[in-house]
Design a protein around this motif. Structure first.
Motif, mmCIF file in Angstrom:
data_model
loop_
_atom_site.group_PDB
_atom_site.id
_atom_site.type_symbol
_atom_site.label_atom_id
_atom_site.label_comp_id
_atom_site.label_asym_id
_atom_site.label_seq_id
_atom_site.Cartn_x
_atom_site.Cartn_y
_atom_site.Cartn_z
ATOM 1 N N TRP A 23 4.377 -9.048 -27.719
ATOM 2 C CA TRP A 23 4.688 -9.203 -29.143
ATOM 3 C C TRP A 23 5.686 -10.339 -29.361
ATOM 4 O O TRP A 23 5.509 -11.193 -30.223
ATOM 5 C CB TRP A 23 5.239 -7.892 -29.686
ATOM 6 C CG TRP A 23 5.777 -7.937 -31.073
ATOM 7 C CD1 TRP A 23 7.074 -7.893 -31.457
ATOM 8 C CD2 TRP A 23 5.027 -8.047 -32.283
ATOM 9 N NE1 TRP A 23 7.197 -7.950 -32.817
ATOM 10 C CE2 TRP A 23 5.947 -8.041 -33.356
ATOM 11 C CE3 TRP A 23 3.671 -8.133 -32.573
ATOM 12 C CZ2 TRP A 23 5.550 -8.130 -34.686
ATOM 13 C CZ3 TRP A 23 3.270 -8.216 -33.906
ATOM 14 C CH2 TRP A 23 4.189 -8.223 -34.935
ATOM 15 N N ALA A 24 6.761 -10.355 -28.561
ATOM 16 C CA ALA A 24 7.769 -11.400 -28.705
ATOM 17 C C ALA A 24 7.184 -12.770 -28.385
ATOM 18 O O ALA A 24 7.517 -13.770 -29.047
ATOM 19 C CB ALA A 24 8.953 -11.098 -27.788
ATOM 20 N N ASP A 25 6.308 -12.833 -27.375
ATOM 21 C CA ASP A 25 5.710 -14.107 -26.975
ATOM 22 C C ASP A 25 4.761 -14.640 -28.051
ATOM 23 O O ASP A 25 4.812 -15.803 -28.443
ATOM 24 C CB ASP A 25 4.966 -13.916 -25.652
ATOM 25 C CG ASP A 25 4.625 -15.249 -24.991
ATOM 26 O OD1 ASP A 25 4.981 -16.296 -25.542
ATOM 27 O OD2 ASP A 25 3.993 -15.232 -23.923
ATOM 28 N N LEU A 26 3.898 -13.758 -28.581
ATOM 29 C CA LEU A 26 2.884 -14.186 -29.553
ATOM 30 C C LEU A 26 3.499 -14.579 -30.893
ATOM 31 O O LEU A 26 2.924 -15.391 -31.622
ATOM 32 C CB LEU A 26 1.851 -13.078 -29.754
ATOM 33 C CG LEU A 26 0.945 -12.747 -28.573
ATOM 34 C CD1 LEU A 26 0.060 -11.548 -28.894
ATOM 35 C CD2 LEU A 26 0.068 -13.944 -28.200
ATOM 36 N N THR A 27 4.629 -13.984 -31.240
ATOM 37 C CA THR A 27 5.220 -14.228 -32.558
ATOM 38 C C THR A 27 6.446 -15.143 -32.493
ATOM 39 O O THR A 27 7.193 -15.225 -33.467
ATOM 40 C CB THR A 27 5.617 -12.899 -33.220
ATOM 41 O OG1 THR A 27 6.574 -12.225 -32.385
ATOM 42 C CG2 THR A 27 4.409 -12.000 -33.423
ATOM 43 N N ALA A 28 6.626 -15.829 -31.367
ATOM 44 C CA ALA A 28 7.813 -16.669 -31.202
ATOM 45 C C ALA A 28 7.899 -17.763 -32.259
ATOM 46 O O ALA A 28 8.989 -18.140 -32.685
ATOM 47 C CB ALA A 28 7.821 -17.280 -29.802
ATOM 48 N N ASP A 29 6.756 -18.278 -32.703
ATOM 49 C CA ASP A 29 6.747 -19.358 -33.687
ATOM 50 C C ASP A 29 6.421 -18.878 -35.096
ATOM 51 O O ASP A 29 6.124 -19.687 -35.980
ATOM 52 C CB ASP A 29 5.736 -20.430 -33.260
ATOM 53 C CG ASP A 29 6.104 -21.073 -31.937
ATOM 54 O OD1 ASP A 29 7.299 -21.226 -31.673
ATOM 55 O OD2 ASP A 29 5.173 -21.409 -31.155
#
Length: 425
Positions: A23-29
């Motif tokens: 979740w954190a990786d996919l929504t970083a941007d």
């Protein structure tokens, strides 16, 4: 994607820790800041069978060994939906504090209640700074969204603090709360069906609460349980969850499901200024008869053959001023300009001085233009003519000469303090 995330996948299931990292990786941007620990930190409740991510309820499952897991594809779907959200940090909505008011009983099995959570934390001694420094396990995100990064605090007269969030975040959190309610209701329905196939369906609402005051019913014990026994009075399929009422006259309209109750609300800006959202196409076109009949369940609105002022203002912008709205060229013909916005001065209690102003915001050419200014009396008269043409059965049952079943004396307008942004309807 990190190896740690991919290696945790078994038949599409990943561990909660891997889901946090994903979740954190996919929504970083993403334009909306998110938080790590969306699955493992409060107020996430993976062991309740779901976790809220943005406006989605993602189902969790108990894998072998009692370990909880989640489908990777669902996390990716929720992240893609969040990444598609645009956010204007200057377009703010006030979220508190508001004066208290009688409420129906809260459902403890839907724990998000994000407005209450934020208010509770911000009203603690030390405010948000202290809350953020508390030990691990304290809630620091809502539906995977790091709301503290976007909170705006304003002070009026050096004493009164108010809290604001970007409109896009408010919409996401409202969608998350709605998704949670729907998830819980669906689960209850399935469990009830498995336990007793012959369980009674919600009964149709037959005007049992006609002419009663919301201020009285909302204080009676067991009201929420009684409401849940009815089917929604508008869609007639989903179980009712709330008791809708007219905020101008104080009379109960009917029990509604959460979906229908949310659908009638526009995008709120301030107490006398709203944006006319696209869902009004259904309210004033495809489902007109159902909604007009529902609004006229209020004896005051029915006797006056009109709608509450916010509804009347939205109708004026969406219907009466439709021909005035400019259009722009689009790939498939022309599209309406910008976003409709309607405001008013005064109130229905002083119709001579009440003026409704219809404008267009967010015009592609950069213009914010006023389309029309319509007096309250003119708007009400236009509505009566339109009602007779569009819903003759509803119009025939309205008017000052239709006094059967009406209270002897209509209640005056009541102040509803159940949150200034949601108190219009």
């Amino acid at each position: 994607m990190s190896e740690r995330v991919m290696s945790g996948s078994v038949d599409g299931l990943i561990t909660l820790e891997a889901a946090d990292a994903l979740w954190a990786d996919l929504t970083a941007d993403s334009a909306v800041p998110t938080a790590s620990g969306a699955f493992t930190c409060s107020p996430a409740h993976a062991r309740m069978g779901y976790v809220l991510l943005g406006g989605h309820a993602v189902t969790t499952v108990s894998a072998s060994g009692g370990q909880w897991s989640v489908l990777e594809v669902e996390v990716r779907r929720a992240a893609a939906a969040l990444n598609s959200v645009g956010m204007d940090r200057r377009d703010l909505v006030r979220i508190g504090p508001f004066r208290g008011a009688p409420r129906l009983e809260c459902d403890e099995e839907t724990p998000l209640r994000w407005r209450q959570r934020i208010a509770g934390e911000l009203q603690e001694p030390g405010g948000p700074g202290l809350a953020a420094r508390r030990a691990a396990g304290r809630p620091y995100h809502l539906a995977g969204i790091d709301w503290r990064q976007m909170l705006v605090e304003q002070t009026r007269d050096r004493t009164q603090r108010t809290w604001w969030l970007p409109r896009a975040v408010v919409r996401l959190l409202d969608a998350a709360e709605h998704a949670e309610t729907q998830w819980v209701q669906t689960t209850r329905t399935r469990q009830a069906g498995a336990a007793a196939a012959g369980a009674p369906a919600p009964r149709p609402y037959n005007e049992e609460l006609r002419g009663q005051l919301y201020s009285v019913l909302s204080r009676k014990p067991g009201t929420a349980r009684k409401v849940a026994g009815w089917a929604c009075a508008v869609c007639r399929t989903a179980p009712a969850a709330v008791l809708d009422h007219c905020h101008e006259h104080g009379y109960v309209r009917a029990p509604l499901c959460q979906s229908c109750n949310t659908q009638e609300r526009p995008d709120h800006l301030y107490s006398n200024d709203i944006r006319v959202a696209n869902h009004y196409t259904r309210l004033f076109h495809t489902d007109t008869d159902d909604w007009l009949r529902h609004w006229h369940r209020c004896p005051g609105c029915r006797a006056r053959t009109t709608l509450p002022l916010p509804h009347l203002a939205a109708w004026t912008a969406h219907i009466a001023c439709r021909s005035l709205r400019p259009t722009h060229r689009a790939p498939r013909g022309r599209k309406p300009c910008g976003v409709l916005r309607v405001s008013w001065t005064g109130s229905q209690n002083t119709p001579r001085s009440c003026l409704i102003t219809v404008a267009v915001d967010c015009c592609p050419s950069g213009e914010h233009r006023v389309l029309a200014q319509v007096s309250y009396r003119e708007a009400a008269e236009r509505f009566r003519v339109w009602l007779a043409e569009t819903a003759p059965a509803v119009a025939a049952a309205a008017g000052p000469d239709r006094l059967d079943g009406l209270p002897a004396q209509l209640r005056p307008v009541i102040a509803d303090t159940d949150g200034e942004g949601l108190a219009l309807f």
